[in-house]
Design an enzyme around this catalytic site. Sequence first.
Site, short mmCIF file in Angstrom:
data_model
loop_
_atom_site.label_atom_id
_atom_site.label_comp_id
_atom_site.label_asym_id
_atom_site.label_seq_id
_atom_site.Cartn_x
_atom_site.Cartn_y
_atom_site.Cartn_z
N ARG A 7 24.21 17.00 -2.33
CA ARG A 7 23.85 15.68 -2.04
C ARG A 7 24.43 14.79 -3.27
O ARG A 7 23.96 14.93 -4.34
CB ARG A 7 22.23 15.44 -1.88
CG ARG A 7 21.63 16.19 -0.64
CD ARG A 7 20.80 15.38 0.12
NE ARG A 7 20.19 16.21 1.15
CZ ARG A 7 19.09 15.55 1.89
NH1 ARG A 7 18.84 14.30 1.91
NH2 ARG A 7 18.56 16.41 2.77
N PRO B 87 0.97 -1.31 -0.35
CA PRO B 87 0.03 -0.13 0.07
C PRO B 87 0.81 1.33 0.10
O PRO B 87 1.81 1.39 0.88
CB PRO B 87 -0.75 -0.21 1.49
CG PRO B 87 -0.37 -1.06 2.09
CD PRO B 87 0.56 -1.93 1.33
N GLU B 88 0.58 2.32 -0.84
CA GLU B 88 1.39 3.48 -1.12
C GLU B 88 0.56 4.39 -0.61
O GLU B 88 -0.51 4.34 -0.29
CB GLU B 88 2.05 3.51 -2.37
CG GLU B 88 2.76 2.54 -3.04
CD GLU B 88 4.10 2.74 -2.21
OE1 GLU B 88 4.58 3.45 -1.77
OE2 GLU B 88 5.02 1.75 -2.43
#
Length: 272
Positions: free
Chosen positions: A151, A2-3
């Site tokens: 990053r 489930p997202e």
Amino acid sequence: MPELPEVETTLRGIEPFILNKKISSVVIRQSSLRWTVPTKLIQKKLLGRTFSNITRRGKYLLLESCNEHLIIHLGMSGSLRIAKKEDLKKHDHIDVCFVDGTILRYCDPRRFGCFLWTKDVETHFLLKDLGPEPLGNYFSGDYLFHNSRKRKVPIKNFIMNSKVVVGVGNIYATEALFAAAIRPSSKAGKVPRKKYDLLAKEIVTILRRSIKDGGTTLRDFVSGNNTPGYFKQSLKVYGREGKECYECQTIIKGQRIGQRASAYCPLCQSSF
Ligand SMILES: [Zn+2]
């Protein structure tokens, strides 16, 4: 798994059936989830109370009662549904029962989910470090761009990091990067501003579309023998390694990034 769209659809699906209804009992058949369910505490807190509000933070559902919250996460394979007493199935670990006979039933075959209680959602260890909501006002290309400078992690890891932004799972990250024509392995700090604008827009579009599609399955949340299914996705690259790109017929390549399966089109995603 489930997202965010499934969790949002779950929220919308269960809310009308349980909001402001008095709770008569909480039955916990299995307390060994990702974190042990505090059975006695939850039963004590919920008995005779109601849920006055239900919200979502990332993939966590927050059910408010007397300014405290029940925190539910569906883990890898969990679901919530409105069930009948007799429809009990294997892996149905928890029931929240209401005086009118409604039952909110939690099913979690792999038991990676959670069912916890907190007095303070702001400081709870699962919630305090979460980044902004992708569908909230704070999320934008500008936000991603400024947070990504210097990053060196692959951009896919960057957007899947819940401290950066919540709820962008593997499928959505893979598809959004394709839509924005960014290679998943590109260093987050090297991707230019314009690309981040496009990426933020695509993340929002893909999540919104999934939530909209999920709306058509809302009835699955109610009783019957069905557990709510996860959404079928119309995927352009995810899981399509070795097949032709729909846009340019180049063969889609697979790549593992941060231990997660990923896929991209070498031609469509060639600029960054
Ligand atoms: Zn292509």
